[in-house]
Design an enzyme around this catalytic site. Structure first.
Site, PDB file in Angstrom:
ATOM      1  N   HIS A  85       7.935   0.461   2.169  1.00 27.77           N
ATOM      2  CA  HIS A  85       6.925  -0.076   1.250  1.00 27.77           C
ATOM      3  C   HIS A  85       5.828   0.958   1.054  1.00 27.77           C
ATOM      4  O   HIS A  85       5.522   1.743   1.955  1.00 27.77           O
ATOM      5  CB  HIS A  85       6.338  -1.375   1.812  1.00 27.77           C
ATOM      6  CG  HIS A  85       5.499  -2.129   0.829  1.00 27.77           C
ATOM      7  ND1 HIS A  85       6.025  -2.750  -0.287  1.00 27.77           N
ATOM      8  CD2 HIS A  85       4.160  -2.348   0.787  1.00 27.77           C
ATOM      9  CE1 HIS A  85       5.045  -3.335  -0.958  1.00 27.77           C
ATOM     10  NE2 HIS A  85       3.905  -3.101  -0.334  1.00 27.77           N
ATOM     11  N   CYS A  98       7.511  -1.993  -5.537  1.00 26.35           N
ATOM     12  CA  CYS A  98       6.390  -1.222  -4.994  1.00 26.35           C
ATOM     13  C   CYS A  98       6.394   0.232  -5.453  1.00 26.35           C
ATOM     14  O   CYS A  98       5.367   0.772  -5.878  1.00 26.35           O
ATOM     15  CB  CYS A  98       6.372  -1.314  -3.471  1.00 26.35           C
ATOM     16  SG  CYS A  98       7.792  -0.560  -2.632  1.00 26.35           S
ATOM     17  N   HIS A 114      -0.640  -2.748  -4.501  1.00 33.27           N
ATOM     18  CA  HIS A 114       0.802  -2.625  -4.301  1.00 33.27           C
ATOM     19  C   HIS A 114       1.511  -3.806  -4.948  1.00 33.27           C
ATOM     20  O   HIS A 114       0.875  -4.801  -5.327  1.00 33.27           O
ATOM     21  CB  HIS A 114       1.132  -2.578  -2.800  1.00 33.27           C
ATOM     22  CG  HIS A 114       0.733  -3.813  -2.035  1.00 33.27           C
ATOM     23  ND1 HIS A 114       1.610  -4.543  -1.278  1.00 33.27           N
ATOM     24  CD2 HIS A 114      -0.458  -4.462  -1.931  1.00 33.27           C
ATOM     25  CE1 HIS A 114       0.996  -5.575  -0.729  1.00 33.27           C
ATOM     26  NE2 HIS A 114      -0.279  -5.542  -1.106  1.00 33.27           N
TER      27      HIS A 114
END
Length: 369
Positions: free
Chosen positions: A115, A62, A127
Site C-alpha cells: 500500500h 492506491c 490514499h
C-alpha cells in the site's frame, strides 16, 4: 562476436542519467512548487471510490491514484505498481519526509510492500483505501493504530524543497517524547518495552506459514499412472526483506511410494510473494523400497537430500492479517542403491520426483507478539 550497437549504449546512459540530471537542476523553490501542485491535485479526488486497477478519474486503487496525479499534475510518470514505486523511489529517514513524499505500508500477511499514499504533512497522507470503516480516496493519519502498525518507510521521487518545517516536525516530536520518557522512569520502562515489540525491524519482517499437502506423481519405474505418494506438512519462516527473502523450514512427510517417514530440513529463498525455492538435508526413518516394486530396496540420501520449488495463489480470504492460499510444490528427493551407487534414470525419477498440492496459512510473526 556480435558487437552491441553504439546507439543502444548511448540510450542506456541517457535513460540512467537524464532523470538524475534533471532532478539535480531543480531549485528548492521549484521543488516546493512541484510538491504543492502534486498534493493539491491529489486532494481534488478525495471521496472518489476505490477500484482495483483503477487509475481514475472516477475510481482509483492506491498506486493508481499516485500514478495518475504525478503524471497529470507535474508530468512525472512513476511506475504503475506499488512494489515498483517502492523500488523506484529513494529511501529517506522519517525525519526528512515532507509534503509530496510517498509513504509505504505492509498491509498483507505476506509482509511485502502492498500500500502507498501521498504524505501531506502533519503526519497525514492521502490514499485510496480498499478496506476499513472508510474506503476510497481519503486522508488518514500515520498516528492511527492501524497505519502506525503497518507503516514501513517513506520514499522520495521529487527533489527536496527548501522548507524544512514539515521535515523537522516528526524529529521535534520524537525529541519531546524522549524528554518526557526520561523524566518518568515508569513511562520510560513501559515505552521501551512497547518500542521493542512494535518497532523491531527484524521481528516485523518475519513471516510464518504452515502448509498441509497431498503428495502424488504419475509414474513408477514400471508404468505410467496417477499414484498417491502420501501426505506432508510444512512449518516455515522467512525474512521479508527489501530484496531477498531467505527462510528456513521443516517438513514432516510420509512417502507411501517408498514406505518411509522423512523429515526434510530446508533453507529457502522466496522470490516475491508467490514463488519459493528450497533445498536441504533429509532425515529418513524406515527402509525405503522402489515405488511399484516393494521387493527392491533402495537407500535414502541424507545430503544432498531434497530440492524443490513451490508457488502459491493470492490469498483466498480478505483478512489483512492471515492469508489462506492454494499451493503447488514440485520436489526431488535423492535415493540411491543400497551399495551407494546411483539409481537408473527412470528409477531415480520414479522414486524422488513428487508433486504436492495443498493449502497454506500465512501470517506475520508480529501478530503473535
Amino acid at each position: 562476436m556480435k558487437k552491441t550497437p553504439v546507439f543502444l549504449i548511448i540510450l542506456f546512459f541517457l535513460v540512467i542519467l537524464i532523470p538524475q540530471l534533471c532532478a539535480q537542476s531543480v531549485s528548492p523553490e521549484k521543488a516546493a512548487e512541484m510538491r504543492t501542485t502534486f498534493v493539491d491535485y491529489s486532494k481534488q479526488f478525495i471521496g472518489r471510490p476505490y477500484q482495483s486497477g483503477g487509475i481514475g478519474p472516477d475510481a482509483f486503487d492506491c498506486s493508481g491514484l499516485i500514478f495518475t496525479c504525478s503524471r497529470e499534475s507535474i508530468g512525472f510518470q512513476l511506475p504503475r505498481k506499488t512494489s515498483a514505486m517502492f523500488a523506484f523511489c529513494k529511501p529517506i529517514a522519517d525525519s526528512e519526509k515532507e509534503a509530496g513524499d510517498l509513504v509505504f505500508f505492509k498491509t498483507t500477511a505476506s509482509g511485502d510492500i502492498s500500500h502507498v499514499g501521498v504524505y501531506i504533512g502533519n503526519s497525514q497522507f492521502i490514499h485510496a483505501a480498499s478496506d476499513g470503516p472508510n474506503t476510497g480516496v481519503i486522508i488518514s493519519s500515520l498516528r492511527e493504530n492501524y497505519w502506525k502498525n503497518h507503516y514501513d518507510s517513506a520514499r522520495r521521487f521529487l527533489p527536496a524543497s527548501k522548507s524544512e518545517a514539515l521535515a523537522e516536525e516528526p524529529a521535534k516530536k520524537n525529541a519531546v517524547a524522549k524528554t518526557q520518557a526520561k523524566s518518568t522512569p515508569q513511562a520510560k520502562s513501559s515505552g521501551n518495552k512497547a518500542a521493542s515489540r512494535s518497532q523491531s525491524p527484524f521481528l516485523s519482517s518475519v513471516i510464518l506459514d504452515g502448509s498441509l499437502f497431498v503428495d502424488w506423481n504419475f509414474f513408477t519405474s514400471r508404468n505410467i499412472r496417477l499414484n498417491f505418494r502420501g501426505a506432508s506438512g510444512l512449518i516455515h519462516a522467512k525474512y521479508a526483506g527489501k530484496t531477498l527473502q531467505p527462510g528456513i523450514g521443516a517438513f514432516l512427510r510420509y512417502d507411501s511410494g517408498t514406505g518411509v517417514f522423512q523429515l526434510p530440513l530446508v533453507a529457502s529463498l522466496s522470490f516475491g510473494e508467490y514463488v519459493r525455492a528450497y533445498m536441504g538435508p533429509v532425515l529418513s526413518f524406515g527402509t525405503p523400497s522402489l515405488p511399484g516394486d516393494s521387493d527392491t530396496e533402495i537407500e535414502a540420501s541424507f545430503f544432498p537430500g531434497i530440492m524443490g520449488i513451490c508457488w502459491q495463489t493470492p490469498s483466498l480470504t480478505k483478512s489483512e492479517h492471515v492469508a489462506l492460499s492454494l499451493v503447488q510444490d514440485i520436489h526431488y528427493t535423492i535415493f540411491n542403491r543400497t551399495n551407494g551407487a546411483a539409481l537408473a534414470g527412470v528409477d531415480s525419477i520414479a522414486s524422488g520426483l513428487v508433486f504436492s498440492t495443498g493449502l497454506r496459512v500465512t501470517f506475520p510473526l508480529k501478530s503473535l507478539l
